[in-house]
Design an enzyme around this catalytic site. Structure first.
Site, PDB file in Angstrom:
ATOM      1  N   ASP A 158       0.846  -1.204   0.000  1.00  0.00           N
ATOM      2  CA  ASP A 158       0.000   0.000   0.000  1.00  0.00           C
ATOM      3  C   ASP A 158       0.882   1.254   0.000  1.00  0.00           C
ATOM      4  OD1 ASP A 158      -2.502  -1.597   0.476  1.00  0.00           O
ATOM      5  OD2 ASP A 158      -1.367  -2.115   2.259  1.00  0.00           O
ATOM      6  N   HIS A 186      -4.884  -3.470   6.198  1.00  0.00           N
ATOM      7  CA  HIS A 186      -4.624  -3.668   4.764  1.00  0.00           C
ATOM      8  C   HIS A 186      -5.968  -4.036   4.134  1.00  0.00           C
ATOM      9  CE1 HIS A 186      -2.958  -4.932   0.980  1.00  0.00           C
ATOM     10  NE2 HIS A 186      -3.369  -6.169   1.151  1.00  0.00           N
TER      11      HIS A 186
HETATM   12  P1  NAD Z   1      -1.791 -18.407  -4.668  1.00  0.00           P
HETATM   13  O1  NAD Z   1      -3.141 -19.038  -4.634  1.00  0.00           O
HETATM   14  O2  NAD Z   1      -1.083 -18.261  -5.960  1.00  0.00           O
HETATM   15  O3  NAD Z   1      -0.815 -19.196  -3.700  1.00  0.00           O
HETATM   16  C1  NAD Z   1      -1.163 -19.492  -2.394  1.00  0.00           C
HETATM   17  C2  NAD Z   1      -0.452 -20.758  -2.040  1.00  0.00           C
HETATM   18  O4  NAD Z   1      -0.655 -20.963  -0.650  1.00  0.00           O
HETATM   19  C3  NAD Z   1      -1.004 -22.000  -2.766  1.00  0.00           C
HETATM   20  O5  NAD Z   1       0.065 -22.728  -3.359  1.00  0.00           O
HETATM   21  C4  NAD Z   1      -1.675 -22.777  -1.657  1.00  0.00           C
HETATM   22  O6  NAD Z   1      -1.629 -24.185  -1.843  1.00  0.00           O
HETATM   23  C5  NAD Z   1      -0.839 -22.331  -0.460  1.00  0.00           C
HETATM   24  N1  NAD Z   1      -1.460 -22.575   0.847  1.00  0.00           N
HETATM   25  C6  NAD Z   1      -2.753 -22.486   1.191  1.00  0.00           C
HETATM   26  N2  NAD Z   1      -2.909 -22.839   2.469  1.00  0.00           N
HETATM   27  C7  NAD Z   1      -1.675 -23.156   2.947  1.00  0.00           C
HETATM   28  C8  NAD Z   1      -1.203 -23.589   4.190  1.00  0.00           C
HETATM   29  N3  NAD Z   1      -2.019 -23.838   5.214  1.00  0.00           N
HETATM   30  N4  NAD Z   1       0.113 -23.802   4.333  1.00  0.00           N
HETATM   31  C9  NAD Z   1       0.967 -23.606   3.307  1.00  0.00           C
HETATM   32  N5  NAD Z   1       0.568 -23.199   2.084  1.00  0.00           N
HETATM   33  C10 NAD Z   1      -0.751 -22.976   1.912  1.00  0.00           C
HETATM   34  O7  NAD Z   1      -1.945 -17.003  -3.921  1.00  0.00           O
HETATM   35  P2  NAD Z   1      -0.955 -15.748  -3.937  1.00  0.00           P
HETATM   36  O8  NAD Z   1      -1.339 -14.878  -5.062  1.00  0.00           O
HETATM   37  O9  NAD Z   1       0.440 -16.202  -3.796  1.00  0.00           O
HETATM   38  O10 NAD Z   1      -1.469 -14.986  -2.612  1.00  0.00           O
HETATM   39  C11 NAD Z   1      -1.265 -15.528  -1.333  1.00  0.00           C
HETATM   40  C12 NAD Z   1      -1.941 -14.676  -0.276  1.00  0.00           C
HETATM   41  O11 NAD Z   1      -1.336 -13.383  -0.221  1.00  0.00           O
HETATM   42  C13 NAD Z   1      -3.431 -14.413  -0.521  1.00  0.00           C
HETATM   43  O12 NAD Z   1      -4.135 -14.521   0.717  1.00  0.00           O
HETATM   44  C14 NAD Z   1      -3.461 -12.993  -1.026  1.00  0.00           C
HETATM   45  O13 NAD Z   1      -4.701 -12.372  -0.798  1.00  0.00           O
HETATM   46  C15 NAD Z   1      -2.360 -12.380  -0.180  1.00  0.00           C
HETATM   47  N6  NAD Z   1      -1.799 -11.108  -0.647  1.00  0.00           N
HETATM   48  C16 NAD Z   1      -1.508 -10.170   0.295  1.00  0.00           C
HETATM   49  C17 NAD Z   1      -0.942  -8.965  -0.097  1.00  0.00           C
HETATM   50  C18 NAD Z   1      -0.634  -7.895   0.912  1.00  0.00           C
HETATM   51  O14 NAD Z   1      -0.318  -6.780   0.485  1.00  0.00           O
HETATM   52  N7  NAD Z   1      -0.665  -8.137   2.196  1.00  0.00           N
HETATM   53  C19 NAD Z   1      -0.663  -8.733  -1.454  1.00  0.00           C
HETATM   54  C20 NAD Z   1      -0.975  -9.722  -2.390  1.00  0.00           C
HETATM   55  C21 NAD Z   1      -1.552 -10.927  -1.970  1.00  0.00           C
HETATM   56  C1  LMR Z   2      -3.433  -6.632  -2.732  1.00  0.00           C
HETATM   57  O1  LMR Z   2      -3.545  -5.609  -2.062  1.00  0.00           O
HETATM   58  O2  LMR Z   2      -3.101  -6.630  -3.924  1.00  0.00           O
HETATM   59  C2  LMR Z   2      -3.666  -7.963  -2.065  1.00  0.00           C
HETATM   60  O3  LMR Z   2      -4.060  -7.795  -0.735  1.00  0.00           O
HETATM   61  C3  LMR Z   2      -4.599  -8.819  -2.826  1.00  0.00           C
HETATM   62  C4  LMR Z   2      -6.035  -8.358  -2.697  1.00  0.00           C
HETATM   63  O4  LMR Z   2      -6.891  -9.185  -2.376  1.00  0.00           O
HETATM   64  O5  LMR Z   2      -6.304  -7.183  -2.944  1.00  0.00           O
END
Ligand code: NAD
Ligand code: LMR
Length: 327
Positions: A158, A186
């Site tokens: 952010d 967030h």
């Molecule tokens: P993705 O679906 O590509 O990958 C997630 C992975 O996590 C998958 O391989 C899944 O099998 C694994 N997983 C699920 N449960 C698990 C567990 N208990 N233990 C270990 N692995 C597990 O998703 P992504 O795009 O990599 O996003 C991951 C997370 O990050 C999501 O919750 C997304 O919303 C979040 N995210 C947060 C931010 C932020 O700014 N804070 C930014 C982007 C994404």
């Molecule tokens: C983001 O900010 O890109 C991540 O938290 C993914 C989402 O769900 O917005």
């Protein structure tokens, strides 16, 4: 030099695929620090983890001395110094991040316990999986032997989004925009603080139209994750990996004098009167080696105060929703 061990959960997922190769090339700990990567995913993804391991091997990173893969958190967290908790479901179009709490919250019960049992006592933890603030609260709750100030939830993305929008609007180089704090959750209630942000060293609201800052700027940052999902069909990944690296690095290096960065941290004894049992994003300053303090004394004008109350309220509601996981 002793190996530093870095755990990454969700290691077969899309954010990890952007992050792992940068960790292996020394982007976090520098060009002299040997590392081990501990890759955790769910049992059905162990095969995919084997593929990720092959690619890491085939990239011949001299600093990467060891790769562990598996689906057992306690085994994979053994002795880790840094943990990127990414593994969790991402949201789809039309969802808010807190809609993920029911599915994702329980992951952080198990992983908090596992960190408590097997990580290095000085481990620094960055929760990325959404809704990251409340997931982080859950993880720290289940890791009572680890200091709560070793846990962070990621609002760095952010912050980066806000820096870009301010630089673009002011038509200045990105490096001229500094001191942008993100307050709170967030989520769509987060508060990008244009009042204390600086452009060319002057308050951003002296350089840019206040009305634009209060409306379009704030809502662009609050909705940026959803906008990426709408456009890409998947949530942000490479920018999230870049932010995760930046967030951990910001903790490890002393923050230049007078500056700050955003991180969501445990709110106990915070100097802004926010509820004391939340993971809330504040402006922070690192003393290096993972130790930080919340920056005190920033001006909170009436506009900001009202917005802070909304994001605090949302985090209290999320905490209420996961009451059962905080026992
Ligand atoms: P993705 O679906 O590509 O990958 C997630 C992975 O996590 C998958 O391989 C899944 O099998 C694994 N997983 C699920 N449960 C698990 C567990 N208990 N233990 C270990 N692995 C597990 O998703 P992504 O795009 O990599 O996003 C991951 C997370 O990050 C999501 O919750 C997304 O919303 C979040 N995210 C947060 C931010 C932020 O700014 N804070 C930014 C982007 C994404
Ligand atoms: C983001 O900010 O890109 C991540 O938290 C993914 C989402 O769900 O917005």
């Amino acid at each position: 030099m002793n190996l530093k061990r870095i755990a990454i959960t969700g290691a077969a997922g899309q954010i990890a695929y952007s992050l792992l190769f940068r960790l292996a090339s020394g982007d976090l700990l520098g060009p002299h620090q040997p590392i081990a990567l501990h890759l955790l995913d769910l049992p059905p993804f162990e095969e995919a983890l084997k593929g990720v391991r092959m690619e890491l091997e085939d990239s011949v990173f001299p600093l990467l001395k060891e790769i562990k893969i598996g689906s057992q958190p306690e085994a994979l967290f053994e002795g880790v110094h840094y943990a990127f908790l990414i593994g969790a479901k991402p949201r789809g179009p039309g969802m808010e991040r807190k809609d993920l709490l029911a599915d994702n919250g329980k992951i952080f019960v198990e992983q908090g316990k596992a960190l408590n049992r097997s990580a290095s006592p000085d481990v620094r933890v960055l929760v990325v999986g959404n809704p990251c603030n409340t997931n982080c609260l859950i993880a720290m709750h289940h890791a009572p032997d680890l200091p709560r100030n070793h846990f962070h939830a990621m609002t760095r993305l952010d912050q980066n989004r806000g820096l870009f929008q301010l630089a673009k609007k002011a038509n200045v180089d990105l490096r001229e925009v500094t001191h942008l704090a993100i307050w709170g959750n967030h989520s769509a209630t987060q508060v990008p603080d244009f009042h204390n942000a600086k452009i060319h060293g002057a308050p951003a609201d002296k350089k840019l139209d206040r009305k634009w800052l209060e409306t379009e700027f704030i809502s662009t940052i609050q909705q940026r994750g959803a906008a990426v999902i709408a456009a890409r069909g998947k949530s942000s990944a490479a920018s999230a990996a870049q932010a995760a690296l930046g967030a951990m690095k910001a903790l490890l290096e002393p923050t230049p004098h007078g500056e700050w960065f955003s991180s969501a941290v445990y709110s106990k004894s915070n100097p802004y009167g926010i509820d004391e049992n939340l993971v809330f994003s504040f402006p922070c300053r690192s003393k290096g080696r993972g130790d930080f303090e919340i920056v005190q004394g920033l001006a909170i004008d009436a506009f900001l105060k009202e917005k802070l109350a909304l994001t605090e309220k949302e985090l209290i509601e999320e905490r209420d929703l996961v009451r059962g996981l905080l026992k």
